[in-house]
Design an enzyme around this catalytic site. Structure first.
Site, PDB file in Angstrom:
ATOM      1  N   SER A  87       0.814  -1.226   0.000  1.00  0.00           N
ATOM      2  CA  SER A  87       0.000   0.000   0.000  1.00  0.00           C
ATOM      3  C   SER A  87       0.842   1.268   0.000  1.00  0.00           C
ATOM      4  O   SER A  87       1.431   1.621  -1.006  1.00  0.00           O
ATOM      5  CB  SER A  87      -1.024  -0.050   1.133  1.00  0.00           C
ATOM      6  OG  SER A  87      -0.505   0.158   2.392  1.00  0.00           O
TER       7      SER A  87
ATOM      8  N   ASP B 128       9.000   5.803 -10.915  1.00  0.00           N
ATOM      9  CA  ASP B 128       8.430   6.439 -12.101  1.00  0.00           C
ATOM     10  C   ASP B 128       9.033   7.809 -12.388  1.00  0.00           C
ATOM     11  O   ASP B 128       9.044   8.258 -13.538  1.00  0.00           O
ATOM     12  CB  ASP B 128       6.919   6.567 -11.954  1.00  0.00           C
ATOM     13  CG  ASP B 128       6.200   5.242 -12.169  1.00  0.00           C
ATOM     14  OD1 ASP B 128       6.895   4.223 -12.337  1.00  0.00           O
ATOM     15  OD2 ASP B 128       4.957   5.224 -12.164  1.00  0.00           O
TER      16      ASP B 128
ATOM     17  N   LYS C  79      -0.887  -4.086  -3.487  1.00  0.00           N
ATOM     18  CA  LYS C  79      -2.150  -3.528  -2.980  1.00  0.00           C
ATOM     19  C   LYS C  79      -2.336  -2.133  -3.567  1.00  0.00           C
ATOM     20  O   LYS C  79      -1.607  -1.207  -3.228  1.00  0.00           O
ATOM     21  CB  LYS C  79      -2.147  -3.454  -1.457  1.00  0.00           C
ATOM     22  CG  LYS C  79      -3.420  -2.839  -0.880  1.00  0.00           C
ATOM     23  CD  LYS C  79      -3.357  -2.728   0.623  1.00  0.00           C
ATOM     24  CE  LYS C  79      -4.644  -2.145   1.193  1.00  0.00           C
ATOM     25  NZ  LYS C  79      -4.846  -0.734   0.822  1.00  0.00           N
TER      26      LYS C  79
END
Length: 538
Positions: free
Chosen positions: A299, A310, A324
């Protein structure tokens, strides 16, 4: 309250499996849900409960039946939507809040007596002079020794509302004295930052174990500490961190990313998009950075890892994360109970959803840990067969089933970890470490943490203390296993003397994740693993 304990990976794996289920995160105001209109569905449920109340052959508590029904209903939706009965609300919110109310000690029941591992820094017990190794014989006129004493008895007695007082009958082994002290209960921190230390002259290490309301401030403080110590590059450890608050993930990412760089975005079922971006005030926006993840990173941990990856901010190394990608909203019911309902999906800056199929939860987690038949290594090395996304600088990354690291740290095929676990269990290393510290506490009084790390050696005499009954067993293993075992003994001793941070520092040089992180940082360039990864998808 559940105190952090240093345990071996095989136990940690099982614990994390449970922790991820409850380690949800939410970032919405709590909502009160009032059911004002009678509907056919509500009438049907009420009618069934009335029949059970008045007609069932045995007397039953329909309140408990209703709780079970609600839990089962939410479990059918997804693994993270959950029901919290009113009497469990306070306990479940302590780790999210980042504190609890009590006297502020870590403890264990040692030789049938409540024994202080350490008084938490700045807490109520430290303020009245309670120290590591002290015995608490009585608390609020309740006996704190004897074969029947259990951890739950201690917790029930010592926890309580801030401002209330509890009388403790103490024994201080160092000087052999007894006294009665009164402790005023207060707020005691549940720290998110577990470990901070310098790996070498220029490399700092910080380990985060949860994302709570206090995480942002703790992480900022840790970065300042490392910067002051000379850290020019950071190893950031999110292994086995099950997540927590979305707002905490934003605050942590904000320290590491440049101004206006995207951290994450979420979408609800209508497709409404909420974008979260970094600000300009981060303490470590530029220096070399390696982030560690494994199958227990979930999470909020995956939000931070996805943002770092990214935005090409640093290296993500380790093993594929849990997977998750859902956000829960907490809603308060009329009786004070709560539900955490999945209301959004989150996506990394490149647009990836890392949510894995619900039916794969238990099996895929255990497989990544190596608890299954077959080739676990092949499982870890397999690239996900789904859409390719691109980072800010065009590197390929993958969605689905978790964050795939830039560089993998493979499972231990030498079985050294299993052997260490076997030897540790054989020597009862946890209990023996506490006993050794307790027996030699006067000697350790003059030894600070830095001296312990640099000068203390686990000699043959120390090893004999731990393994006097198993000397022949140790002879079966090579020098490498015995070196690792001595390092593990020192780590346990460090934990009982100075806390979790000392455990990790003592064992860090043998940690394959940290060793790989240092290799990446020292090479200061594109690794062969990343080049190979790119060639596979071109």
């Amino acid at each position: 309250m559940k105190y952090s304990r240093i345990i071996f990976p095989i136990f940690l794996s099982i614990a994390m499996l449970a922790g991820i289920v409850i380690g949800v995160f939410f970032d919405f105001p709590a909502k009160s849900v009032a059911l004002t209109e009678s509907t056919q569905r509500e009438n049907k449920l009420r009618q069934i409960l009335n029949y059970i109340d008045f007609e069932y052959v045995d007397n039953l508590n329909t309140d408990s039946i209703l709780d079970i029904t609600i839990s089962d209903l939410l479990r059918k939706l997804d693994p993270h939507s959950a029901y919290i009965p009113q009497d469990q609300v306070a306990a479940t919110e302590e780790t999210i809040k980042g504190s609890f109310e009590g006297i502020g000690i870590e403890f264990r029941i040692f030789k049938d007596t409540l024994t202080v591992i350490r008084a938490i820094e700045g807490g109520p017990s430290e303020k009245v002079g309670i120290r590591a190794g002290d015995r608490i014989l009585m608390a609020a006129d309740r006996q704190m020794f004897g074969e029947e004493l259990r951890n739950k008895d201690v917790i029930e007695t010592l926890k309580g509302e801030s401002g209330t007082r509890v009388s403790l009958a103490m024994y201080h082994p160092l000087d052999g004295t007894k006294e009665v002290v009164t402790v005023k209960r207060g707020e005691v921190p549940i720290n998110s930052v577990q470990t901070v230390f310098m790996v070498d002259d220029s490399t700092g290490y910080v380990k985060l174990v949860r994302f709570s309301a206090t995480t942002g401030k703790e992480f900022n403080k840790a970065l300042k500490q490392l910067r002051k110590a000379g850290a020019e590059r950071i190893i950031f450890d999110l292994r086995d961190n099950p997540g927590g608050l979305l707002s905490a993930a934003r605050e942590v990412s904000d320290e590491l990313l440049g101004n206006d760089e995207m951290i994450v975005f979420t979408k609800n079922r209508e497709g409404d998009k909420n974008v979260v971006k970094a600000g300009s005030s981060g303490l470590f926006q530029d220096g070399p950075l390696v982030l560690l993840i494994n199958e227990g990173s979930a999470s909020a941990s995956e939000i931070v890892a996805g943002a770092i990856q990214d935005n090409d901010r640093g290296w993500v190394i380790g093993r594929k994360s849990f997977g998750k990608g859902l956000v829960q909203e907490e809603m308060t019911l009329n009786d004070g109970s709560k539900i955490r309902l999945t209301t959004r999906r989150y996506y990394t800056p490149s647009g990836r959803s890392i949510q894995k199929p619900f039916e794969d939860y238990d099996q895929s987690y255990l497989q990544r840990k190596g608890y299954h038949d077959g080739d676990s290594q092949a499982l870890n090395d397999t690239l996900p067969a789904n859409k390719i996304y691109r980072t800010l600088n065009g590197r390929p990354v993958f969605g689905g089933g978790g964050i795939e690291p830039d560089v993998k740290v493979n499972l231990d095929t030498s079985r050294a970890g299993v052997i260490l676990y076997h030897l540790a269990a054989l020597g009862n290393i946890d209990n023996k470490a506490f006993a050794y510290v307790d027996d030699h506490r006067a000697e350790f009084e003059s030894l600070n943490r830095k001296d312990f790390m640099q000068a203390f050696e686990v000699t043959d005499t120390v090893m004999h203390y731990f393994f006097s009954n198993n000397a022949d067993e140790l002879k079966k293993y090579d020098e490498n296993i015995n070196t690792l075992l001595r390092a593990r003994v020192k780590a346990y001793l460090g934990y009982y003397l100075y806390g979790n941070s000392a455990f990790q520092e003592a064992y860090g040089q043998y940690d394959p994740f940290i060793k790989e992180a240092l290799r990446i940082l020292n090479e200061n360039g594109e690794s062969p693993e990343l080049k190979e990864l790119e060639s596979m998808v071109e």
